[in-house]
Design an enzyme around this catalytic site. Structure first.
Site, mmCIF file in Angstrom:
data_model
loop_
_atom_site.group_PDB
_atom_site.id
_atom_site.type_symbol
_atom_site.label_atom_id
_atom_site.label_comp_id
_atom_site.label_asym_id
_atom_site.label_seq_id
_atom_site.Cartn_x
_atom_site.Cartn_y
_atom_site.Cartn_z
ATOM 1 N N ALA A 35 0.030 59.272 38.421
ATOM 2 C CA ALA A 35 -0.582 58.322 37.437
ATOM 3 C C ALA A 35 -0.590 58.608 35.694
ATOM 4 O O ALA A 35 -0.141 57.926 35.076
ATOM 5 C CB ALA A 35 -2.061 58.074 37.734
ATOM 6 N N SER A 83 38.210 65.757 51.538
ATOM 7 C CA SER A 83 37.212 65.981 52.533
ATOM 8 C C SER A 83 37.660 66.998 53.386
ATOM 9 O O SER A 83 38.963 67.770 52.916
ATOM 10 C CB SER A 83 37.193 64.657 53.394
ATOM 11 O OG SER A 83 38.541 64.369 54.051
ATOM 12 N N LEU A 84 36.823 67.528 54.212
ATOM 13 C CA LEU A 84 37.082 68.860 54.731
ATOM 14 C C LEU A 84 37.775 68.675 56.318
ATOM 15 O O LEU A 84 37.177 67.667 57.017
ATOM 16 C CB LEU A 84 35.973 69.740 55.022
ATOM 17 C CG LEU A 84 35.538 70.088 53.331
ATOM 18 C CD1 LEU A 84 33.905 71.037 53.889
ATOM 19 C CD2 LEU A 84 36.302 70.840 52.706
ATOM 20 N N LYS A 115 26.009 70.660 55.436
ATOM 21 C CA LYS A 115 26.868 69.477 55.108
ATOM 22 C C LYS A 115 25.804 68.351 55.462
ATOM 23 O O LYS A 115 25.291 67.950 56.432
ATOM 24 C CB LYS A 115 27.926 69.404 56.546
ATOM 25 C CG LYS A 115 28.954 68.183 56.430
ATOM 26 C CD LYS A 115 29.912 68.059 57.532
ATOM 27 C CE LYS A 115 30.918 67.090 57.185
ATOM 28 N NZ LYS A 115 30.218 65.819 57.210
#
Length: 667
Positions: A35, A83-84, A115
């Site tokens: 708040a 990517s892997l 990951k």
């Protein structure tokens, strides 16, 4: 306020709001109430309205959703977003190591991180200011989603000054855009309450949110950016890049480590496997990189993946199984929820036997039928869900599931309605408070836990006063709160709470009966308690397990399966256990009246009929409601039922009086 005064005030407000944002959204700490932070943001917004020339691109007010886009612009990555390659065993990890060491010699250090299961995105900063956010796309070309990413609270709009990172020029940070489990669950709860279909999983929702043309949608989804790489500037080690990311104000998984050899990496894989379900976000594996970036880059790329890193994947989170039945569970709010019952299958390391199908629309969307082979996955690594039907394996004789026909068949005495605009069928004329009152009344009744003082009027008083909103709230009651109700004084409130607390260790068969499982009365509860020594064992029972028991057929078995497939019921049982409710398993072998069957009729002077029946069951006997050839004896008190005595005489079944009954149970 003059412009000079406003400028000074705005600078201080931005600094404080950004500090709050960093602590709250990156460090999970709070330096002030929400708040108070909202009040500061409002003041800043008002000052910027008065002095619009003082608005800067990195102001907290510029994080809000902007105008909707017509389309996403294509952007070519400066450095390919690759990517892997996945590996699934320690043998594959060691093959990867051996292959790399043939090319570059012994590897000195490995870097590991979780990951994360989200949408990969690259953030581009120019001279410290966020300029562009681009999705991975095909690795070469992605889409400009800057408008949506600016709404993510833990993404810095301006980078702070950090040693080793130039304040001028280009900085590129890569990471995953995710939704945390608790936020995903809250969003789905809102979806269901509003009659909408729940989202399938956090990954799809995160990706879908970022690809909305209207940024207001992304702003309402509580997305988070989890950084995993600092591409520019190119620091010597991956571990150094992570340290720099945190100094720049980015959140990382917090689970990154450096190891000297692959043995240590394998220990980390095992450690992560034990606790990954407790993480706030979903993960399906671990990233393993060669820590030295020069070596990493020297190894280059094979196809679409780098040689210097792999992603170890944990056991499959999806599996296939065959739907044996679809049963419908009536929840505590009167909602009718369909549940798929299938052959037991291991998903993400645990055995599952059923999955919620949510509602009639979801069944229709999936077109799931009894006999279908389906793919099962665990939403959030916990809740089994049906992902899709493998139509090529569908038997020729299957028929679409008729929801309304199934409701009539399984619940012939109930009427259901589907309110306009909702996807859920509900019991007609029922509301959640009324259902809750009935459930607690039965839970506390003599055939169940026999909680003194918890009759109809007191149950109504507790629920109407909002002291009890679920059955588990009984065990949270405080005497001082109960005493404030009109029906109670200090002593009666203490007595009631004491009686409830004393019910925490009931006999198992009493507890099973108290749950109010449809078609499971006292005798069936006794049968179940004999066969299953704990609630967990009963919850894991299959339809075949149940139907092997005496007097349990397909309908009763389906009802039990539906109860333990209902997420609300499972949550209730977990809460009761956490509150100390531990049913006690009874030794029901070699009881003196095992194999005998009795009927009690008429009025007994020494005890009530229910108490007499309970005593017989405790001694191993079966208590039924009608005389058959298998009845051992009819126990008759005053004013017995004439039909029962006549039938007993006709079949040659002995009738014994109260004195003989007392002698029987006394022996």
């Amino acid at each position: 306020m003059t412009k000079t005064e406003a400028e000074a005030r705005i600078a201080k407000l931005r600094e404080l709001i950004n500090d709050y944002r960093y602590h709250y959204h990156v460090l999970d700490e709070s330096i002030m109430s929400e708040a108070a932070a909202d009040s500061l943001k409002h003041e800043l917004s008002e000052l910027e309205k008065e002095f619009p020339e003082l608005i800067t691109p990195d102001s907290p007010t510029q994080r809000v959703a902007g105008r909707a886009l017509d389309k996403f612009e294509k952007v070519t990555h400066k450095d390919r977003m690759i990517s892997l390659a996945d590996v699934f065993s320690t043998e594959e990890i060691r093959d990867w190591v051996a292959s790399n060491e043939k090319l570059v010699g012994p590897i000195q250090e490995y870097f590991t991180d979780i990951k994360m299961d989200g949408l990969a995105c690259a953030l581009h900063y120019e001279d410290g200011l966020l300029e562009k956010a681009v999705t991975r796309g095909d690795g070469l070309v992605g889409e400009d989603v800057t408008m949506n990413v600016r709404t993510i609270e833990n993404v810095p709009l301006r980078l702070p000054a950090v040693d080793g990172i130039p304040e001028k020029g280009h900085v590129e940070v890569r990471g995953e855009i995710v939704i945390f489990k608790k936020d995903f669950d809250a969003l789905n709860e809102k979806q269901v309450k509003s009659g909408e279909r729940p989202f399938a999983n956090p990954r799809n929702l995160a990706a879908g949110s970022i690809r909305q043309l209207d940024p207001r949608i992304a702003a309402g989804r509580k997305l988070k950016f989890m950084a995993y790489d600092l591409v520019q500037p190119n620091l010597p080690k991956h571990s150094e890049a992570y340290a720099a990311l945190r100094k720049l104000g980015f959140r990382t998984s917090g689970e990154d480590h450096v190891f000297k050899n692959i043995d240590e990496v394998e220990k980390e894989i095992a450690r992560l496997s034990d606790y990954r379900q407790t993480l706030p976000f979903n993960t399906d594996g671990m990233v393993i990189k060669i820590n030295d970036r020069a070596v990493y880059q020297k190894l280059g790329i094979v196809g679409k993946t780098p040689r210097g890193a792999v992603a170890f994947k944990y056991p499959a989170e999806e599996s296939t199984t065959k739907v044996k039945d679809i049963v419908i569970s009536i929840g505590r709010t009167g909602a009718a929820t369909p549940v798929a019952i299938f052959d037991p299958v291991v998903v993400a390391g645990s055995t599952v036997r059923h999955a919620s199908l949510h509602n009639a629309d979801e069944i229709a969307r999936l077109d799931v039928r009894i006999g279908d082979t389906v793919i099962i996955y665990k939403a959030g690594d916990i809740i089994p869900q049906v992902k899709e039907v493998l139509l090529t394996l569908r038997p020729d004789d299957t028929e679409p599931f008729n929801y309304e026909q199934a409701l009539k068949k399984q619940y012939p005495e109930l009427e259901f309605e589907r309110p306009e605009g909702e996807v859920v069928y509900r019991v007609k004329g029922e509301n959640s408070d009324l259902i809750l009152k009935r459930a607690i009344e039965y839970y506390a009744s003599k055939p169940a836990l026999n909680i003194d003082g918890l009759g109809e009027k007191n149950v109504a008083a507790l629920i109407d006063a909002n002291l009890v909103k679920s059955l588990s709230d009984l065990y949270r009651l405080k005497p001082e709160k109960v005493a404030q109700l009109e029906r109670f004084a200090e002593l009666s409130a203490q007595n009631l709470v004491a009686a409830i607390q004393a019910s925490k260790t009931p006999p198992l068969h009493k507890f099973i009966a108290a749950l109010g499982i449809r078609h499971v009365g006292t005798q069936t509860a006794m049968t179940l308690a004999k066969a299953f020594p704990s609630i967990d064992d009963l919850a894991n029972a299959t339809a075949e397990d149940l139907q092997k028991l005496p007097d349990i057929g397909k309908i009763v078995a389906e009802s039990i399966l539906a109860y333990f497939a209902d997420e609300d019921n499972l949550k209730l049982l977990a809460e009761l256990k956490e509150l100390g409710v531990e049913p006690v398993a009874e030794d029901m072998t070699n009881l003196p009246l095992s194999g005998n069957s009795y009927i009690v009729t008429g009025t007994l002077e020494s005890m009530g009929r229910e108490a007499a029946e309970d005593r017989l069951r405790e001694l191993g006997a079966t208590v039924t409601g009608s005389v058959t050839k298998t009845t051992t004896a009819l126990i008759a008190g005053a004013k017995p039922g004439k039909g029962k005595t006549d039938k007993a005489a006709k079949l040659g079944i002995p009738t014994i009086d109260e004195a003989a009954f007392l002698e029987l149970i006394g022996q």
